[in-house]
Motif scaffolding. Structure first.
Motif, mmCIF file in Angstrom:
data_model
loop_
_atom_site.group_PDB
_atom_site.id
_atom_site.type_symbol
_atom_site.label_atom_id
_atom_site.label_comp_id
_atom_site.label_asym_id
_atom_site.label_seq_id
_atom_site.Cartn_x
_atom_site.Cartn_y
_atom_site.Cartn_z
ATOM 1 N N ALA A 1 43.018 99.412 21.924
ATOM 2 C CA ALA A 1 42.996 99.183 20.477
ATOM 3 C C ALA A 1 41.768 98.359 20.084
ATOM 4 N N TYR A 2 41.444 97.340 20.890
ATOM 5 C CA TYR A 2 40.246 96.537 20.626
ATOM 6 C C TYR A 2 38.986 97.383 20.751
ATOM 7 N N ASP A 3 38.967 98.295 21.713
ATOM 8 C CA ASP A 3 37.827 99.194 21.888
ATOM 9 C C ASP A 3 37.638 100.082 20.662
ATOM 10 N N ARG A 4 38.731 100.607 20.114
ATOM 11 C CA ARG A 4 38.644 101.441 18.908
ATOM 12 C C ARG A 4 38.188 100.615 17.710
ATOM 13 N N TYR A 5 38.640 99.358 17.657
ATOM 14 C CA TYR A 5 38.213 98.458 16.577
ATOM 15 C C TYR A 5 36.701 98.240 16.621
ATOM 16 N N MET A 6 36.166 97.992 17.818
ATOM 17 C CA MET A 6 34.728 97.781 17.955
ATOM 18 C C MET A 6 33.948 99.053 17.619
ATOM 19 N N ALA A 7 34.473 100.216 17.992
ATOM 20 C CA ALA A 7 33.763 101.474 17.762
ATOM 21 C C ALA A 7 33.655 101.800 16.280
ATOM 22 N N ILE A 8 34.672 101.451 15.489
ATOM 23 C CA ILE A 8 34.688 101.816 14.066
ATOM 24 C C ILE A 8 34.179 100.688 13.177
ATOM 25 N N CYS A 9 34.589 99.463 13.463
ATOM 26 C CA CYS A 9 34.224 98.337 12.597
ATOM 27 C C CYS A 9 32.857 97.746 12.933
ATOM 28 N N LEU B 1 38.317 111.744 8.900
ATOM 29 C CA LEU B 1 38.398 112.654 10.048
ATOM 30 C C LEU B 1 37.798 112.019 11.296
ATOM 31 N N LYS B 2 36.704 111.276 11.134
ATOM 32 C CA LYS B 2 36.086 110.616 12.283
ATOM 33 C C LYS B 2 37.003 109.540 12.844
ATOM 34 N N ALA B 3 37.625 108.764 11.952
ATOM 35 C CA ALA B 3 38.538 107.708 12.407
ATOM 36 C C ALA B 3 39.764 108.302 13.086
ATOM 37 N N PHE B 4 40.260 109.416 12.538
ATOM 38 C CA PHE B 4 41.436 110.050 13.137
ATOM 39 C C PHE B 4 41.116 110.629 14.508
ATOM 40 N N SER B 5 39.923 111.250 14.633
ATOM 41 C CA SER B 5 39.541 111.800 15.933
ATOM 42 C C SER B 5 39.295 110.705 16.955
ATOM 43 N N THR B 6 38.861 109.529 16.475
ATOM 44 C CA THR B 6 38.578 108.410 17.375
ATOM 45 C C THR B 6 39.846 107.675 17.790
ATOM 46 N N CYS B 7 40.764 107.490 16.831
ATOM 47 C CA CYS B 7 41.945 106.658 17.085
ATOM 48 C C CYS B 7 43.247 107.439 17.192
ATOM 49 N N GLY B 8 43.216 108.723 16.832
ATOM 50 C CA GLY B 8 44.461 109.473 16.733
ATOM 51 C C GLY B 8 45.286 109.486 18.003
ATOM 52 N N HIS C 1 45.178 107.491 20.699
ATOM 53 C CA HIS C 1 45.675 106.165 21.076
ATOM 54 C C HIS C 1 46.801 105.716 20.155
ATOM 55 N N LEU C 2 46.662 106.031 18.862
ATOM 56 C CA LEU C 2 47.697 105.648 17.905
ATOM 57 C C LEU C 2 49.010 106.369 18.198
ATOM 58 N N PHE C 3 48.917 107.635 18.617
ATOM 59 C CA PHE C 3 50.111 108.380 19.009
ATOM 60 C C PHE C 3 50.772 107.755 20.229
ATOM 61 N N VAL C 4 49.963 107.350 21.210
ATOM 62 C CA VAL C 4 50.508 106.741 22.434
ATOM 63 C C VAL C 4 51.187 105.415 22.115
ATOM 64 N N VAL C 5 50.526 104.581 21.302
ATOM 65 C CA VAL C 5 51.116 103.295 20.910
ATOM 66 C C VAL C 5 52.426 103.514 20.163
ATOM 67 N N SER C 6 52.432 104.483 19.245
ATOM 68 C CA SER C 6 53.642 104.760 18.467
ATOM 69 C C SER C 6 54.780 105.242 19.358
ATOM 70 N N ASN D 1 42.641 115.713 21.569
ATOM 71 C CA ASN D 1 41.352 115.153 21.922
ATOM 72 C C ASN D 1 40.383 116.273 22.296
ATOM 73 N N ARG D 2 39.313 116.412 21.533
ATOM 74 C CA ARG D 2 38.358 117.500 21.760
ATOM 75 C C ARG D 2 37.613 117.325 23.077
#
Length: 328
Positions: A119-127, A235-242, A244-249, A292-293
Motif C-alpha cells: 500500500a505504501y508502494d502504491r502511495y509513493m507511485a501515485i502521490c 483508469l491509471k490509478a485503478f490499473s495501479t492499485c486495483g 492490491h485493493l482487491f487483495v486487501v478487501s 493485471n495487464r
C-alpha cells in the motif's frame, strides 16, 4: 490457583471443521483442490516475476514475497487438516502444535506487513511519482521486506514463548482445525492474564498500525485523484492499485464480515480462519492475473516459451520419423 486435576499434556485433539461424517469425502476433495490451486497459482506468480524482466519492479518484488507467504500460510494448516479428514486421526503432539502455532502467527503477520508495504508502494507511485524511482530503490525495498520478516518472526516468537510457559489441564480438545492461540489459552490451567495483555497491547498496536498505513495510503491516493479528477487519471490509478485493493478487501473484508455477521459465536473463528488461510490465498493469483495487464502479458510470453520449447523438442523426432518413412 491451579486445579488439582492438572496433568501434563503430551498431545492435543483437533476437532476440525463442523462437518458431518458423510460429508468428509466431499470436503476433503474440495479443500484439496483449493490447496493445490493456492500452491500452483502462487508458484506461477513467483515464476512469472522471476522470468519476466518487466516485472522486476518494487510492486512485483513485494508481490512475490506475498505469494510465498500465502503458500506457507496455507501449508501450515491445510495439509494437517486434510490428513486428519483422510485418516480420521485427530491427535497432534504438543511440539507439533506449538510449531504450527508459531508458523501460523508468523506468516499471518507477514501477510499483513506485506500488504501494508505494498500500500505504501502504491502511495509513493501515485502521490510522489517524480521521487518514486529515487525512494523505492532496490536497497530500501529489500530493507522493507527484511524488516517485515524480522518483526513477524519476533511477534510470533513472543506469543509462542508466552504460551509454552503455561500448563494445561486434562482437557486437550482443540475446537479448531489447527492450534489456534485463543483456543489453546482457554485450555490452560495457568494464569493467562499476561498473554491476554500482550495480545491486546502489542498485537493490537501492531495490527492497528498496519491497517492505519493501508487506509492512510489509500485515503491520500483518493485525495490526490479527487483534486483533479479525470478519466485517464482514474483508469491509471485503478490499473495501479486495483489488484492490491482487491487483495486487501478480500483479506480484511472476509475476516471482518464473518466476525461481525456470524450468528454462531462458537464457529465464527473456524469460519474466519478458513477464509484467510484457504480462500483468500487461493483467490490472490486470480485477482492479480485477471486484473493485471503486466501479469497477463508475462503469462502469455511464458506459455509461448513453453510451446516453443515443446516444438523444438518434438521437431527432431518428427524429422527422424519422416526420414525413416522415406527410407522405407
Amino acid at each position: 490457583m491451579r486445579p488439582k486435576n492438572q496433568s501434563s499434556v503430551s498431545e492435543f485433539l483437533l476437532l476440525g471443521l463442523p462437518i458431518r461424517p458423510g460429508e468428509q469425502g466431499l470436503f476433503f476433495t474440495l479443500f484439496l483442490g483449493m490447496y493445490l490451486t493456492t500452491v500452483l497459482g502462487n508458484l506461477l506468480i513467483i515464476l512469472l516475476i522471476r522470468l519476466d524482466s518487466r516485472l522486476h519492479t518494487p510492486m512485483y518484488f513485494f508481490l512475490s514475497h506475498l505469494a510465498f507467504s500465502d503458500i506457507s500460510l496455507s501449508s501450515v494448516t491445510v495439509p494437517k487438516m486434510l490428513m486428519n479428514m483422510q485418516t480420521q486421526q485427530q491427535s497432534i503432539s504438543y511440539v507439533e502444535c506449538v510449531s504450527q502455532l508459531y508458523f501460523f502467527i508468523f506468516f499471518a503477520t507477514l501477510d499483513n506487513f506485506l500488504l501494508a508495504v505494498m500500500a505504501y508502494d502504491r502511495y509513493m507511485a501515485i502521490c510522489h511519482p517524480l521521487h518514486y524511482t529515487t525512494i523505492m530503490r532496490e536497497g530500501p525495498c529489500v530493507l522493507l521486506v527484511g524488516a517485515s520478516w524480522i518483526i513477524a518472526c519476533d511477534h510470533a516468537l513472543l506469543h509462542t514463548l508466552l504460551l509454552v510457559r503455561l500448563s494445561f489441564c486434562a482437557n486437550n480438545m482443540v475446537t479448531h482445525f489447527f492450534c489456534d492461540l485463543t483456543v489453546l489459552l482457554k485450555l490452560s490451567c495457568s494464569d493467562i492474564s499476561l498473554n491476554e495483555l500482550v495480545i491486546f497491547t502489542e498485537g493490537g498496536m501492531l495490527y492497528f498500525l498496519l491497517l492505519a498505513i493501508i487506509l492512510g495510503s489509500y485515503i491520500c491516493i483518493g485525495t490526490i485523484i479527487l483534486k483533479a479528477p479525470s478519466t485517464k487519471r482514474l483508469l491509471k490509478a485503478f490499473s495501479t492499485c486495483g489488484s492490491h485493493l482487491f487483495v486487501v478487501s478480500s483479506y480484511y473484508g472476509t475476516s471482518a464480515g464473518v466476525y461481525f455477521l456470524s450468528s454462531s459465536w462458537d464457529s465464527k473463528d473456524v469460519i474466519a480462519s478458513v477464509m484467510y488461510t484457504v480462500v483468500t490465498p487461493m483467490l490472490n493469483p486470480f485477482i492479480y492475473s485477471l486484473r493485471n495487464r503486466d501479469i497477463k502479458q508475462a503469462l502469455e510470453m511464458f506459455v509461448n516459451r513453453v510451446n516453443l520449447f515443446k516444438w523444438k523438442s518434438l521437431n527432431p523426432l518428427i524429422a527422424v520419423r519422416s526420414t525413416v518413412r522415406h527410407m522405407s
